[in-house]
Design a protein around this motif. Structure first.
Motif, mmCIF file in Angstrom:
data_model
loop_
_atom_site.group_PDB
_atom_site.id
_atom_site.type_symbol
_atom_site.label_atom_id
_atom_site.label_comp_id
_atom_site.label_asym_id
_atom_site.label_seq_id
_atom_site.Cartn_x
_atom_site.Cartn_y
_atom_site.Cartn_z
ATOM 1 N N THR A 115 0.860 -1.187 0.000
ATOM 2 C CA THR A 115 0.000 0.000 0.000
ATOM 3 C C THR A 115 0.892 1.230 0.000
ATOM 4 O O THR A 115 1.957 1.245 0.625
ATOM 5 N N ALA A 116 0.443 2.264 -0.732
ATOM 6 C CA ALA A 116 1.238 3.485 -0.848
ATOM 7 C C ALA A 116 0.353 4.627 -1.317
ATOM 8 O O ALA A 116 -0.424 4.457 -2.265
ATOM 9 N N ALA A 117 0.460 5.763 -0.647
ATOM 10 C CA ALA A 117 -0.209 7.000 -1.065
ATOM 11 C C ALA A 117 -1.710 6.825 -1.294
ATOM 12 O O ALA A 117 -2.298 7.442 -2.188
ATOM 13 N N GLY A 118 -2.335 5.974 -0.475
ATOM 14 C CA GLY A 118 -3.770 5.775 -0.602
ATOM 15 C C GLY A 118 -4.166 4.788 -1.681
ATOM 16 O O GLY A 118 -5.347 4.711 -2.047
ATOM 17 N N TRP A 119 -3.202 4.014 -2.182
ATOM 18 C CA TRP A 119 -3.461 3.026 -3.226
ATOM 19 C C TRP A 119 -2.953 1.666 -2.785
ATOM 20 O O TRP A 119 -1.987 1.558 -2.037
ATOM 21 N N ARG A 120 -3.630 0.608 -3.253
ATOM 22 C CA ARG A 120 -3.244 -0.774 -2.962
ATOM 23 C C ARG A 120 -2.658 -1.397 -4.229
ATOM 24 O O ARG A 120 -3.286 -1.345 -5.289
ATOM 25 N N LEU A 121 -1.477 -1.985 -4.111
ATOM 26 C CA LEU A 121 -0.770 -2.548 -5.257
ATOM 27 C C LEU A 121 -0.614 -4.052 -5.097
ATOM 28 O O LEU A 121 -0.089 -4.530 -4.089
ATOM 29 N N GLN A 148 9.031 -8.597 -9.525
ATOM 30 C CA GLN A 148 10.253 -7.808 -9.565
ATOM 31 C C GLN A 148 10.053 -6.545 -8.741
ATOM 32 O O GLN A 148 9.380 -5.610 -9.159
ATOM 33 N N LEU A 149 10.652 -6.520 -7.547
ATOM 34 C CA LEU A 149 10.427 -5.449 -6.589
ATOM 35 C C LEU A 149 11.717 -5.135 -5.854
ATOM 36 O O LEU A 149 12.399 -6.041 -5.373
ATOM 37 N N PHE A 183 10.064 2.353 -2.799
ATOM 38 C CA PHE A 183 10.231 1.105 -3.544
ATOM 39 C C PHE A 183 10.087 1.390 -5.036
ATOM 40 O O PHE A 183 9.563 2.432 -5.452
ATOM 41 N N ALA A 184 10.548 0.439 -5.828
ATOM 42 C CA ALA A 184 10.333 0.442 -7.275
ATOM 43 C C ALA A 184 9.983 -0.978 -7.686
ATOM 44 O O ALA A 184 10.631 -1.932 -7.251
ATOM 45 N N ALA A 185 8.964 -1.116 -8.509
ATOM 46 C CA ALA A 185 8.527 -2.431 -8.999
ATOM 47 C C ALA A 185 8.368 -2.359 -10.506
ATOM 48 O O ALA A 185 8.072 -1.295 -11.062
ATOM 49 N N CYS A 186 8.560 -3.482 -11.153
ATOM 50 C CA CYS A 186 8.478 -3.519 -12.616
ATOM 51 C C CYS A 186 7.625 -4.689 -13.070
ATOM 52 O O CYS A 186 7.794 -5.819 -12.605
ATOM 53 N N SER A 187 6.709 -4.426 -13.983
ATOM 54 C CA SER A 187 5.969 -5.460 -14.682
ATOM 55 C C SER A 187 6.420 -5.418 -16.132
ATOM 56 O O SER A 187 6.446 -4.358 -16.753
ATOM 57 N N VAL A 212 6.542 0.576 -14.798
ATOM 58 C CA VAL A 212 7.304 0.717 -13.554
ATOM 59 C C VAL A 212 6.468 1.513 -12.564
ATOM 60 O O VAL A 212 5.880 2.539 -12.916
ATOM 61 N N LEU A 213 6.422 1.031 -11.346
ATOM 62 C CA LEU A 213 5.737 1.740 -10.261
ATOM 63 C C LEU A 213 6.779 2.164 -9.240
ATOM 64 O O LEU A 213 7.570 1.338 -8.777
ATOM 65 N N ILE A 214 6.799 3.454 -8.903
ATOM 66 C CA ILE A 214 7.799 4.012 -7.999
ATOM 67 C C ILE A 214 7.099 4.737 -6.870
ATOM 68 O O ILE A 214 6.219 5.585 -7.114
ATOM 69 N N HIS A 215 7.486 4.420 -5.635
ATOM 70 C CA HIS A 215 7.001 5.179 -4.474
ATOM 71 C C HIS A 215 8.186 5.931 -3.894
ATOM 72 O O HIS A 215 9.152 5.326 -3.413
ATOM 73 N N LYS A 216 8.127 7.263 -3.971
ATOM 74 C CA LYS A 216 9.226 8.122 -3.524
ATOM 75 C C LYS A 216 8.662 9.505 -3.235
ATOM 76 O O LYS A 216 7.699 9.929 -3.876
#
Length: 577
Positions: free
Chosen positions: A35-41, A53-54, A62-66, A103-107
């Protein structure tokens, strides 16, 4: 990573139990939740068993890639670590990336989503923008039991094997058009989009100079691919694209596993065997026609899961394709795909002049059989929508004529971005797939290459010769040796296509279908269809007369859309044998 699902965090999982159970049954067993910034991943590994891939630097970053990502010459976790360090929250470093990905990035306390420069790795979202996913069916299962079809999307998919722009064949599911950077918070904000081609004339260059430029770009790309480690696998056929990939792999010091599809007497098989024999390479011959279909219990559900609800030619087949793709992509092996090699060739084979957008629709998007449609079809609306989307791909409003350079740009920006891209996303679900000719660094500038260099594959043959003179000396399935160029007979054959005007091409498919026999495909017969849906196809009868269809691919796609429109819960429970 095989797929992701991002939803507003309401405290409940947006992925329903039937969807999750089906995906677990058919191979998506590795899952991570964040969970990040009010969103569920939700992150899922690939069908070959690899984990999501996380890279997590702390509880807040974090950074994740699909899909598949290379960044600054690195792959996997190192690529994500470097990207997380470099990302500034304002721009995405597309020029430093290779591969096709989301790519999903939480920063900085913010959540971001970026796709590859071309936008080939498709991301879907619902109409309210509460759910975002690389999975079409993940968004589908958030919709009501009986969603509305998008008529334009229905006809685009049925006749062309893909939908274009932001449209899909369901009204409440949309796709990102191109490479995008978005920020997720209380709202979803588009921060940037990437332009892959500039469609400007290039300085005059000789054939040798052009070939040297693209040979150097491709060699640099394959050095990046090699840094990811592991083994490599590629198909080999009688054409140019697979031979160029083999040349590049060998040039990079790699020893790929190679295979060829087809029957013993097929040209592709004969050419591939000659090359392998002459170069001392091991070659696996795969004849799908001789492979026994997998057990039919849950066959349609398995296709629905593995191919995410739809593929270019439809879901209803023997099941051999899904099994073969999984076998080709075991853990530790990267598979190469030569799709979009047409960027080096004259794909459209139209005379060198300007064109109205609708003339391109007549030439390439008019596979319409009037006998199969209902009064719901509006020819003018269909052609206008297709023409407008072709124009939007170039940044136009639909009124401007296309220059020849812009016409060439439409192959990567329209054909490859949507039709080929669907296969990019699907293949990435099985394992790491590499599409070198879909890379932005390779596509750039190909729209301005003179037709005299693209015609008859002259340029691509020269690139092959630059990289591997030995491979360039073997005959091709086109009936000539690349280094010697096409025969007069082949040139005359292609000229017949070249001279056909758009208004005449508009009628080609209709003439073919008038002469086509009734369909006998086993997997499209009512008894087989009844294993997963109502064979009467009630939802699709608003748009088509299924019994009049003579094109197996079109009927397959119609059945595929019926499956998407049938009531939830999805997936269906397969009937017993």
């Amino acid at each position: 990573m095989g797929l992701f699902m991002l939803s507003r965090d309401t405290g409940a999982d947006a992925l329903g139990a039937p969807w999750l159970a089906a995906h677990q049954r058919h191979g998506f067993t590795e899952r991570r939740n964040l969970t990040a910034a009010g969103w569920r991943l939700n992150l899922f590994g690939k069908l070959n068993g690899s984990a999501p891939q996380l890279f997590e630097r702390s509880s807040d970053e974090f950074a994740a890639c699909s899909g598949v990502l290379f960044y600054r010459g690195a792959a996997t976790d190192t690529a994500l670590e470097r990207l997380l360090e470099d990302f500034d929250g304002r721009r995405f470093p597309w020029s430093e990336c290779r591969g096709h990905f989301a790519v999903l990035i939480h920063k900085f306390g913010q959540l971001y989503l970026a796709t590859d420069a071309l936008g080939a790795y498709k991301v879907y979202h619902d109409g309210e923008r509460h759910h975002w996913s690389s999975s079409f069916t993940a968004i589908r299962q958030t919709l009501p039991d009986h969603p509305q079809a998008d008529p334009q999307g229905v006809y685009e998919y049925a006749w062309n094997g893909a939908t274009y722009g932001t449209r899909t064949f369901l009204r409440d599911i949309h796709q990102l058009r191109c490479g995008s950077l978005l920020r997720f918070g209380q709202s979803v904000e588009l921060l940037a989009e990437e332009a892959v081609l500039d469609c400007q004339p290039a300085p005059a260059r000789s054939l040798d100079e052009t070939a040297e430029d693209y040979a150097a770009r491709l060699r640099a790309l394959f050095r990046v691919y090699a840094c990811g480690g592991g083994q490599f696998r590629t198909a080999l056929s009688g054409g140019y694209d697979s031979r160029l990939m083999l040349a590049l792999l060998l040039d990079a010091g790699l020893t790929p596993q190679i295979y060829v599809y087809g029957r013993d007497n097929d040209d592709d098989v004969q050419v591939a065997k000659a090359i392998a024999r002459g170069e001392g390479l091991e070659l696996e011959h795969v004849d799908k026609s001789q492979q026994a279909p997998p057990a039919s219990a849950a066959r349609i559900e398995r296709a629905w899961v593995r191919f995410d609800g739809w593929k270019n030619d439809g879901l209803f087949d023997s099941g051999v394709d899904a099994e073969d793709r999984l076998v080709r992509a075991p853990r530790g092996v990267s598979v190469l795909n030569g799709s979009a090699g047409e960027i080096f060739r004259n794909f459209f084979y139209l005379p060198e002049r300007t064109y109205r957008p609708v003339e391109l629709v007549w030439s390439f998007y008019s596979r319409i059989d009037p006998r199969t449609i209902t009064p719901a079809f509006d020819l003018q609306a269909y052609e206008s929508a297709m023409a407008l989307d072709l124009s939007k791909a170039l940044g136009h409003d639909g009124q401007k004529r296309f220059s020849r350079i812009e016409l060439e740009a439409l192959y990567p920006l329209h054909r490859a971005r949507y039709w080929t891209a669907r296969d990019v996303g699907l293949n990435q679900r099985f394992g790491p797939l590499l599409f070198p000719f879909m890379e932005a660094t390779i596509m750039r500038g190909t729209e301005a290459i003179p037709l005299s260099q693209k015609n008859y594959g002259v340029l691509e043959a020269k690139i092959i010769e630059r990289i591997s003179p030995a491979l360039a000396r073997y005959p091709s399935a086109y009936g000539y040796v690349p280094t010697q160029g096409p025969s007069l007979r082949y040139r005359l054959k292609m000229q017949a296509t070249f001279q056909r005007p758009p208004w005449l091409r508009r009628w080609s498919y209709r003439v073919q279908q008038w002469r086509a026999p009734r369909l006998t495909d086993e997997w499209l017969q009512a008894a087989r269809l009844a294993e997963g849906l109502d064979p009467a196809l009630p939802a699709m009868r608003e748009f088509f007369k299924p019994e009049a269809v003579r094109d197996a691919d079109v009927l397959n796609r119609i059945c595929t859309m019926e499956l998407a429109l049938q009531g939830l819960p999805h997936p269906f429970t397969p009937r017993s044998e």
